[in-house]
Design an enzyme around this catalytic site. Structure first.
Site, PDB file in Angstrom:
ATOM      1  N   SER A   1      66.676  33.534  51.598  1.00  0.00           N
ATOM      2  CA  SER A   1      66.122  34.868  51.388  1.00  0.00           C
ATOM      3  C   SER A   1      65.553  34.961  49.981  1.00  0.00           C
ATOM      4  O   SER A   1      66.065  34.331  49.049  1.00  0.00           O
ATOM      5  CB  SER A   1      67.255  35.885  51.548  1.00  0.00           C
ATOM      6  OG  SER A   1      66.846  37.151  51.075  1.00  0.00           O
TER       7      SER A   1
ATOM      8  N   TYR B   1      75.998  38.963  49.216  1.00  0.00           N
ATOM      9  CA  TYR B   1      75.160  38.383  50.282  1.00  0.00           C
ATOM     10  C   TYR B   1      74.204  37.348  49.699  1.00  0.00           C
ATOM     11  O   TYR B   1      74.098  36.222  50.173  1.00  0.00           O
ATOM     12  CB  TYR B   1      74.379  39.493  51.003  1.00  0.00           C
ATOM     13  CG  TYR B   1      73.185  38.975  51.786  1.00  0.00           C
ATOM     14  CD1 TYR B   1      73.369  38.209  52.922  1.00  0.00           C
ATOM     15  CD2 TYR B   1      71.873  39.237  51.365  1.00  0.00           C
ATOM     16  CE1 TYR B   1      72.271  37.711  53.626  1.00  0.00           C
ATOM     17  CE2 TYR B   1      70.781  38.751  52.046  1.00  0.00           C
ATOM     18  CZ  TYR B   1      70.991  37.987  53.182  1.00  0.00           C
ATOM     19  OH  TYR B   1      69.913  37.489  53.870  1.00  0.00           O
TER      20      TYR B   1
ATOM     21  N   LYS C   1      73.699  33.004  50.073  1.00  0.00           N
ATOM     22  CA  LYS C   1      72.460  32.243  50.342  1.00  0.00           C
ATOM     23  C   LYS C   1      72.231  31.217  49.235  1.00  0.00           C
ATOM     24  O   LYS C   1      71.879  30.069  49.499  1.00  0.00           O
ATOM     25  CB  LYS C   1      71.264  33.193  50.434  1.00  0.00           C
ATOM     26  CG  LYS C   1      71.292  34.113  51.650  1.00  0.00           C
ATOM     27  CD  LYS C   1      71.160  33.357  52.950  1.00  0.00           C
ATOM     28  CE  LYS C   1      71.197  34.244  54.172  1.00  0.00           C
ATOM     29  NZ  LYS C   1      71.298  33.527  55.430  1.00  0.00           N
TER      30      LYS C   1
HETATM   31  P1  NAD Z   1      70.484  39.315  62.614  1.00  0.00           P
HETATM   32  O1  NAD Z   1      71.778  39.872  62.193  1.00  0.00           O
HETATM   33  O2  NAD Z   1      69.622  40.114  63.519  1.00  0.00           O
HETATM   34  O3  NAD Z   1      70.696  37.874  63.272  1.00  0.00           O
HETATM   35  C1  NAD Z   1      71.723  37.007  62.888  1.00  0.00           C
HETATM   36  C2  NAD Z   1      72.448  36.570  64.159  1.00  0.00           C
HETATM   37  O4  NAD Z   1      73.505  35.678  63.809  1.00  0.00           O
HETATM   38  C3  NAD Z   1      73.069  37.743  64.908  1.00  0.00           C
HETATM   39  O5  NAD Z   1      72.636  37.691  66.252  1.00  0.00           O
HETATM   40  C4  NAD Z   1      74.564  37.504  64.786  1.00  0.00           C
HETATM   41  O6  NAD Z   1      75.257  37.944  65.930  1.00  0.00           O
HETATM   42  C5  NAD Z   1      74.628  35.989  64.597  1.00  0.00           C
HETATM   43  N1  NAD Z   1      75.804  35.507  63.863  1.00  0.00           N
HETATM   44  C6  NAD Z   1      76.263  35.938  62.673  1.00  0.00           C
HETATM   45  N2  NAD Z   1      77.355  35.236  62.325  1.00  0.00           N
HETATM   46  C7  NAD Z   1      77.566  34.334  63.305  1.00  0.00           C
HETATM   47  C8  NAD Z   1      78.548  33.327  63.523  1.00  0.00           C
HETATM   48  N3  NAD Z   1      79.553  33.108  62.660  1.00  0.00           N
HETATM   49  N4  NAD Z   1      78.470  32.582  64.648  1.00  0.00           N
HETATM   50  C9  NAD Z   1      77.490  32.793  65.549  1.00  0.00           C
HETATM   51  N5  NAD Z   1      76.540  33.726  65.402  1.00  0.00           N
HETATM   52  C10 NAD Z   1      76.590  34.483  64.282  1.00  0.00           C
HETATM   53  O7  NAD Z   1      69.682  38.932  61.298  1.00  0.00           O
HETATM   54  P2  NAD Z   1      68.164  38.500  61.130  1.00  0.00           P
HETATM   55  O8  NAD Z   1      67.458  39.613  60.474  1.00  0.00           O
HETATM   56  O9  NAD Z   1      67.639  37.936  62.390  1.00  0.00           O
HETATM   57  O10 NAD Z   1      68.351  37.354  60.040  1.00  0.00           O
HETATM   58  C11 NAD Z   1      68.482  35.998  60.411  1.00  0.00           C
HETATM   59  C12 NAD Z   1      68.796  35.200  59.177  1.00  0.00           C
HETATM   60  O11 NAD Z   1      67.773  35.409  58.196  1.00  0.00           O
HETATM   61  C13 NAD Z   1      70.097  35.597  58.484  1.00  0.00           C
HETATM   62  O12 NAD Z   1      70.710  34.427  58.003  1.00  0.00           O
HETATM   63  C14 NAD Z   1      69.654  36.472  57.337  1.00  0.00           C
HETATM   64  O13 NAD Z   1      70.556  36.437  56.272  1.00  0.00           O
HETATM   65  C15 NAD Z   1      68.332  35.835  56.965  1.00  0.00           C
HETATM   66  N6  NAD Z   1      67.400  36.779  56.333  1.00  0.00           N
HETATM   67  C16 NAD Z   1      67.072  37.941  56.962  1.00  0.00           C
HETATM   68  C17 NAD Z   1      66.229  38.844  56.347  1.00  0.00           C
HETATM   69  C18 NAD Z   1      65.857  40.147  57.011  1.00  0.00           C
HETATM   70  O14 NAD Z   1      65.322  41.022  56.347  1.00  0.00           O
HETATM   71  N7  NAD Z   1      66.076  40.345  58.286  1.00  0.00           N
HETATM   72  C19 NAD Z   1      65.682  38.552  55.084  1.00  0.00           C
HETATM   73  C20 NAD Z   1      66.015  37.343  54.475  1.00  0.00           C
HETATM   74  C21 NAD Z   1      66.888  36.465  55.115  1.00  0.00           C
HETATM   75  C1  UD1 Z   2      66.823  44.371  51.168  1.00  0.00           C
HETATM   76  C2  UD1 Z   2      67.956  43.608  50.531  1.00  0.00           C
HETATM   77  C3  UD1 Z   2      67.575  42.150  50.462  1.00  0.00           C
HETATM   78  C4  UD1 Z   2      67.209  41.626  51.835  1.00  0.00           C
HETATM   79  C5  UD1 Z   2      66.070  42.496  52.374  1.00  0.00           C
HETATM   80  C6  UD1 Z   2      65.619  42.101  53.730  1.00  0.00           C
HETATM   81  C7  UD1 Z   2      68.984  45.273  49.035  1.00  0.00           C
HETATM   82  C8  UD1 Z   2      69.255  45.656  47.620  1.00  0.00           C
HETATM   83  N1  UD1 Z   2      68.229  44.170  49.212  1.00  0.00           N
HETATM   84  O1  UD1 Z   2      65.690  44.175  50.360  1.00  0.00           O
HETATM   85  O2  UD1 Z   2      68.638  41.396  49.928  1.00  0.00           O
HETATM   86  O3  UD1 Z   2      66.794  40.281  51.767  1.00  0.00           O
HETATM   87  O4  UD1 Z   2      66.516  43.849  52.420  1.00  0.00           O
HETATM   88  O5  UD1 Z   2      66.531  42.498  54.694  1.00  0.00           O
HETATM   89  O6  UD1 Z   2      69.454  45.901  49.978  1.00  0.00           O
HETATM   90  N2  UD1 Z   2      63.601  52.047  50.575  1.00  0.00           N
HETATM   91  C9  UD1 Z   2      63.520  53.430  50.545  1.00  0.00           C
HETATM   92  N3  UD1 Z   2      64.219  54.136  51.466  1.00  0.00           N
HETATM   93  C10 UD1 Z   2      64.991  53.549  52.443  1.00  0.00           C
HETATM   94  C11 UD1 Z   2      65.065  52.142  52.454  1.00  0.00           C
HETATM   95  C12 UD1 Z   2      64.369  51.417  51.501  1.00  0.00           C
HETATM   96  O7  UD1 Z   2      62.839  53.995  49.700  1.00  0.00           O
HETATM   97  O8  UD1 Z   2      65.619  54.258  53.236  1.00  0.00           O
HETATM   98  C13 UD1 Z   2      62.812  51.270  49.603  1.00  0.00           C
HETATM   99  C14 UD1 Z   2      63.626  50.364  48.701  1.00  0.00           C
HETATM  100  O9  UD1 Z   2      64.025  51.017  47.543  1.00  0.00           O
HETATM  101  C15 UD1 Z   2      62.620  49.229  48.441  1.00  0.00           C
HETATM  102  C16 UD1 Z   2      61.778  49.165  49.731  1.00  0.00           C
HETATM  103  O10 UD1 Z   2      61.951  50.435  50.355  1.00  0.00           O
HETATM  104  O11 UD1 Z   2      61.766  49.560  47.387  1.00  0.00           O
HETATM  105  C17 UD1 Z   2      62.229  48.083  50.687  1.00  0.00           C
HETATM  106  O12 UD1 Z   2      63.637  48.233  50.919  1.00  0.00           O
HETATM  107  P1  UD1 Z   2      64.401  47.367  52.030  1.00  0.00           P
HETATM  108  O13 UD1 Z   2      63.660  47.401  53.298  1.00  0.00           O
HETATM  109  O14 UD1 Z   2      65.825  47.826  52.054  1.00  0.00           O
HETATM  110  O15 UD1 Z   2      64.306  45.884  51.470  1.00  0.00           O
HETATM  111  P2  UD1 Z   2      64.716  45.307  50.035  1.00  0.00           P
HETATM  112  O16 UD1 Z   2      65.433  46.298  49.216  1.00  0.00           O
HETATM  113  O17 UD1 Z   2      63.516  44.656  49.465  1.00  0.00           O
END
Ligand code: NAD
Ligand code: UD1
Length: 366
Positions: free
Chosen positions: A124, A148, A152
């Protein structure tokens, strides 16, 4: 040979499964449904018309993981499974360290046992912490500032050590910026539990009438309109990045980080405006205090992914907003739906027209 997709029932995992199946790759999915639902996998089958093996296993359960590898011919792994809520990680840090770190250690140990050494890992942009070095390149020092993010960062460091101990591994560390949007069919998308923490699902729930108004966290950042700037990336573009990364790890050995972002930053107010324009829905908002821990500006330099993976994000903010809205509009309660898949795991010719009017009965576009 099959690709193991851990966390394949989750938000990004389902989109990656669709792209993998559509490109005729064989997949095996593992998920413990800690943050997802069976229905998400049903929809993947419906959308692609393809079946795959699924194990409702937990990565913390090493024995189940071993069975997955002994029962399938796996040659590479895309590792999405993990807990991802920043706020929650500060409340229950040990759960996050255990799930994310121990889960990854178990996975790598079983992979090594079976001679599988090709891994694409979901990292991430949060590993960069707060930095003024925008656009962010992969060289910016890692300084995660919440539990978190530290899971990572620690996993990345652990994987570097693993590679250094055995250079036959091939690992891509994909640092996602802000994934939003949904599959263009409106059949799969992000289904957060309770009130969303992230901007786009929050806006979508305001648009559908589940939440009264958006709270914008901070209007006094040193940005053009005072609100925070992020690099939003369409989840389908992100999913396609995994296909490119898989090609990369198959063709080489080594360990490399890659930023997956568009390289363009948008402010919160610009996102609200784009959403309103794309959907013709009004989004009432109020500017409130900053959210602790938020950076002012964060966007990627994605050139390394272009040069080395041959990947570039193609979808614009309008499409991200439109697809988010279709998903939200047609699935106001996410995946909470009756079971639509037959016992064989293949979809019935079910009428999805009430969810996605542009789809025919088999879930394909007219
Ligand atoms: P998500 O929660 O929708 O998907 C993760 C999946 O992993 C879920 O279905 C959950 O049930 C499963 N899981 C968690 N722990 C597990 C375990 N111990 N064994 C088996 N399954 C398990 O999240 P996502 O948004 O799809 O994210 C996927 C990956 O990308 C994650 O590792 C997350 O940290 C990373 N990531 C997500 C974002 C984002 O904004 N969505 C941003 C940066 C990184
Ligand atoms: C958040 C996580 C980051 C993660 C990412 C993707 C935090 C501090 N960081 O990032 O670790 O990788 O999500 O899942 O939580 N905002 C509002 N109102 C809201 C929600 C968000 O104004 O209700 C603003 C935030 O201040 C930010 C932007 O929208 O400026 C994006 O926020 P968000 O979607 O939560 O993502 P990040 O904060 O970038």
């Amino acid at each position: 040979m099959a690709i193991l997709v851990t966390g394949g029932a989750g938000y990004i995992g389902t989109h990656a499964c669709v792209e993998l199946l559509n490109s005729s790759q064989e997949i095996v999915v593992v998920d413990n449904f800690s943050n997802s639902k069976q229905e998400a996998l049903n929809r993947v089958r419906l959308l692609t018309g393809k079946d795959f093996r699924f194990y409702p296993a937990d990565l913390l359960d090493r024995k189940s993981l071993t069975s997955v590898f002994s029962e399938n011919e796996i040659d590479s792994v895309v590792h999405f499974a993990g807990l991802k809520a920043v706020g929650e990680s500060a409340v229950v840090p040990l759960r996050y360290y255990d799930n994310n770190l121990t889960g990854t250690i178990n996975l790598c140990e079983v992979m090594r046992e079976f001679g599988v050494k090709k891994l694409v890992f979901s990292s991430s942009a949060t590993v960069y912490g707060h930095t003024n070095n925008v656009p962010i390149t992969e060289e910016v020092p890692l300084r995660a500032n919440n539990p978190y993010g530290r899971t990572k960062q620690m996993i990345e460091e652990m994987l570097v050590d693993l590679y250094e101990s055995d250079p036959t591994w091939s690992i891509a560390l994909l640092r996602y910026f802000n994934p939003i949007g949904a599959h263009e069919s409106g059949l799969i998308g992000e289904d957060p539990n309770g009130i969303p923490n992230n901007l786009m699902p929050y806006i979508a729930q305001v648009a559908v009438g589940k939440i009264r108004q958006l709270h914008i966290f901070g209007g006094d950042y040193p940005t053009k309109d005072g609100t925070g700037i992020r690099d939003y990336i369409h989840v389908t573009d992100l999913a396609n990045g995994h296909l490119k990364a898989l090609n990369y790890v198959r063709d080489s050995t080594g360990i490399q980080p890659f930023n997956l972002g568009t390289g363009r930053g948008y402010s919160v107010l610009e996102v609200v405006e784009a959403f309103e324009n794309a959907t013709k829905k009004h989004i009432p908002y109020r500017i409130v205090d900053r959210r602790p821990g938020d950076a002012a500006v964060c966007y990627a330099n994605p050139e390394k992914a272009l040069n080395e993976l041959n990947w570039v994000a193609e979808r614009n903010l309008e499409q991200m907003c439109r697809d988010t809205w279709h998903w939200q509009q047609w699935n106001p309660n996410g995946y909470e739906k009756k079971q639509l898949i037959s016992a064989s795991g293949l979809p019935y010719a079910t009428d999805y027209t009430h969810i996605a009017p542009h789809l025919n009965q088999k879930g394909h576009k007219h």
